[in-house]
Motif scaffolding. Structure first.
Motif, PDB file in Angstrom:
ATOM      1  N   THR A 188      -2.603   4.101   0.154  1.00  0.00           N
ATOM      2  CA  THR A 188      -2.507   2.957   0.851  1.00  0.00           C
ATOM      3  C   THR A 188      -4.337   2.919   1.006  1.00  0.00           C
ATOM      4  N   ASP A 189      -4.213   1.503   0.983  1.00  0.00           N
ATOM      5  CA  ASP A 189      -5.949   0.945   1.056  1.00  0.00           C
ATOM      6  C   ASP A 189      -6.452   1.408   2.479  1.00  0.00           C
ATOM      7  N   ASP A 190      -7.635   2.449   2.151  1.00  0.00           N
ATOM      8  CA  ASP A 190      -8.408   2.923   3.020  1.00  0.00           C
ATOM      9  C   ASP A 190      -9.110   2.050   4.260  1.00  0.00           C
ATOM     10  N   ALA A 191      -9.024   0.737   3.915  1.00  0.00           N
ATOM     11  CA  ALA A 191      -9.470  -0.083   4.759  1.00  0.00           C
ATOM     12  C   ALA A 191      -8.382  -0.847   6.082  1.00  0.00           C
ATOM     13  N   THR A 192      -7.592  -1.075   5.733  1.00  0.00           N
ATOM     14  CA  THR A 192      -6.619  -1.704   6.047  1.00  0.00           C
ATOM     15  C   THR A 192      -5.163  -0.579   6.461  1.00  0.00           C
ATOM     16  N   GLY A 193      -5.164   0.086   5.654  1.00  0.00           N
ATOM     17  CA  GLY A 193      -4.047   1.140   5.365  1.00  0.00           C
ATOM     18  C   GLY A 193      -3.182   0.095   5.043  1.00  0.00           C
ATOM     19  N   GLU A 194      -2.737  -0.381   4.471  1.00  0.00           N
ATOM     20  CA  GLU A 194      -2.243  -1.642   3.974  1.00  0.00           C
ATOM     21  C   GLU A 194      -1.316  -0.425   2.951  1.00  0.00           C
ATOM     22  N   PRO A 195       0.198  -0.181   2.380  1.00  0.00           N
ATOM     23  CA  PRO A 195       0.482   0.564   1.539  1.00  0.00           C
ATOM     24  C   PRO A 195      -0.097  -0.427   0.217  1.00  0.00           C
ATOM     25  N   ILE A 196      -0.213   0.562  -0.732  1.00  0.00           N
ATOM     26  CA  ILE A 196      -1.128  -0.032  -2.371  1.00  0.00           C
ATOM     27  C   ILE A 196       0.724   0.193  -3.245  1.00  0.00           C
ATOM     28  N   TRP A 197       1.299  -0.806  -3.907  1.00  0.00           N
ATOM     29  CA  TRP A 197       2.606  -0.963  -4.630  1.00  0.00           C
ATOM     30  C   TRP A 197       2.153  -1.099  -5.991  1.00  0.00           C
ATOM     31  N   ARG A 198       3.219  -0.552  -7.065  1.00  0.00           N
ATOM     32  CA  ARG A 198       2.431  -0.647  -8.477  1.00  0.00           C
ATOM     33  C   ARG A 198       3.966  -0.652  -9.359  1.00  0.00           C
ATOM     34  N   ASP A 199       3.609  -1.674  -9.604  1.00  0.00           N
ATOM     35  CA  ASP A 199       5.383  -1.445 -11.191  1.00  0.00           C
ATOM     36  C   ASP A 199       4.950  -0.165 -12.016  1.00  0.00           C
ATOM     37  N   VAL A 200       5.380  -0.322 -12.874  1.00  0.00           N
ATOM     38  CA  VAL A 200       5.614   0.799 -13.860  1.00  0.00           C
ATOM     39  C   VAL A 200       4.926   0.891 -14.925  1.00  0.00           C
ATOM     40  N   THR A 201       4.021  -0.417 -14.960  1.00  0.00           N
ATOM     41  CA  THR A 201       3.219  -0.236 -16.053  1.00  0.00           C
ATOM     42  C   THR A 201       1.835  -0.679 -15.230  1.00  0.00           C
ATOM     43  N   ALA A 202       1.646   0.138 -13.534  1.00  0.00           N
ATOM     44  CA  ALA A 202       0.829   0.522 -12.489  1.00  0.00           C
ATOM     45  C   ALA A 202      -0.012  -0.962 -12.824  1.00  0.00           C
ATOM     46  N   LEU A 203       0.214  -2.121 -12.734  1.00  0.00           N
ATOM     47  CA  LEU A 203      -0.035  -3.213 -12.209  1.00  0.00           C
ATOM     48  C   LEU A 203       0.537  -3.324 -10.601  1.00  0.00           C
ATOM     49  N   GLN A 204      -0.931  -4.208 -10.111  1.00  0.00           N
ATOM     50  CA  GLN A 204      -0.215  -3.645  -8.731  1.00  0.00           C
ATOM     51  C   GLN A 204       0.782  -4.727  -8.020  1.00  0.00           C
ATOM     52  N   VAL A 205       1.681  -4.207  -7.366  1.00  0.00           N
ATOM     53  CA  VAL A 205       2.260  -5.669  -7.034  1.00  0.00           C
ATOM     54  C   VAL A 205       1.870  -5.944  -5.420  1.00  0.00           C
ATOM     55  N   SER A 206       2.369  -7.070  -4.871  1.00  0.00           N
ATOM     56  CA  SER A 206       2.751  -6.986  -3.316  1.00  0.00           C
ATOM     57  C   SER A 206       3.678  -8.101  -2.823  1.00  0.00           C
ATOM     58  N   GLY A 207       4.015  -8.334  -1.462  1.00  0.00           N
ATOM     59  CA  GLY A 207       4.947  -8.207  -1.180  1.00  0.00           C
ATOM     60  C   GLY A 207       6.312  -7.336  -1.543  1.00  0.00           C
ATOM     61  N   VAL A 208       6.423  -6.289  -0.956  1.00  0.00           N
ATOM     62  CA  VAL A 208       7.258  -5.770  -1.215  1.00  0.00           C
ATOM     63  C   VAL A 208       8.091  -4.970   0.040  1.00  0.00           C
ATOM     64  N   THR A 209       9.326  -5.302   0.467  1.00  0.00           N
ATOM     65  CA  THR A 209       9.832  -5.138   0.975  1.00  0.00           C
ATOM     66  C   THR A 209      10.839  -4.151   2.225  1.00  0.00           C
ATOM     67  N   HIS A 210      11.030  -4.095   0.750  1.00  0.00           N
ATOM     68  CA  HIS A 210      12.372  -2.565   0.382  1.00  0.00           C
ATOM     69  C   HIS A 210      12.115  -1.725  -0.241  1.00  0.00           C
ATOM     70  N   TRP A 211      12.540  -0.311  -0.679  1.00  0.00           N
ATOM     71  CA  TRP A 211      12.439   0.273  -1.812  1.00  0.00           C
ATOM     72  C   TRP A 211      14.021   1.335  -0.893  1.00  0.00           C
ATOM     73  N   ALA A 212      13.716   1.857  -2.875  1.00  0.00           N
ATOM     74  CA  ALA A 212      15.136   2.527  -2.701  1.00  0.00           C
ATOM     75  C   ALA A 212      15.117   3.880  -3.656  1.00  0.00           C
ATOM     76  N   GLN A 213      15.264   5.221  -3.441  1.00  0.00           N
ATOM     77  CA  GLN A 213      15.983   6.439  -4.305  1.00  0.00           C
ATOM     78  C   GLN A 213      16.128   5.923  -5.392  1.00  0.00           C
ATOM     79  N   MET A 214      15.242   6.337  -6.713  1.00  0.00           N
ATOM     80  CA  MET A 214      16.251   6.381  -8.162  1.00  0.00           C
ATOM     81  C   MET A 214      17.752   6.932  -8.113  1.00  0.00           C
ATOM     82  N   PRO A 215      18.516   5.272  -8.343  1.00  0.00           N
ATOM     83  CA  PRO A 215      19.868   6.203  -8.703  1.00  0.00           C
ATOM     84  C   PRO A 215      19.552   7.422  -9.656  1.00  0.00           C
TER      85      PRO A 215
END
Length: 71
Positions: free
Chosen positions: A39-66
């Motif tokens: 999480t971001d130290d300043a805002t407490g917001e989660p930091i999401w990344r795609d599998v290439t480690a590029l930071q992404v925003s706007g994540v609304t949901h997540w699920a365990q891998m099948p």
């Protein structure tokens, strides 16, 4: 044929374990594999990344891998 249910969790309610690959859903990006990078130290917001480690925003949901087929 193998089918598996996918249970989507709202990112606002619960977070996955950090650095564990999960499925992510974001309105503008669609559905893709990624991970929580803490999480971001300043805002407490989660930091999401795609599998290439590029930071992404706007994540609304997540699920365990099948699990996939057992061979």
């Amino acid at each position: 044929m193998l089918t598996e249910p996918i249970t989507w969790q709202p990112a606002s309610a619960e977070l996955p374990d950090a650095e564990t690959n999960v499925l992510l859903a974001a309105a503008e990006l669609g559905t893709f594999e990624g991970f929580l990078d803490g999480t971001d130290d300043a805002t407490g917001e989660p930091i999401w990344r795609d599998v290439t480690a590029l930071q992404v925003s706007g994540v609304t949901h997540w699920a365990q891998m099948p699990q996939g087929p057992h061979v």
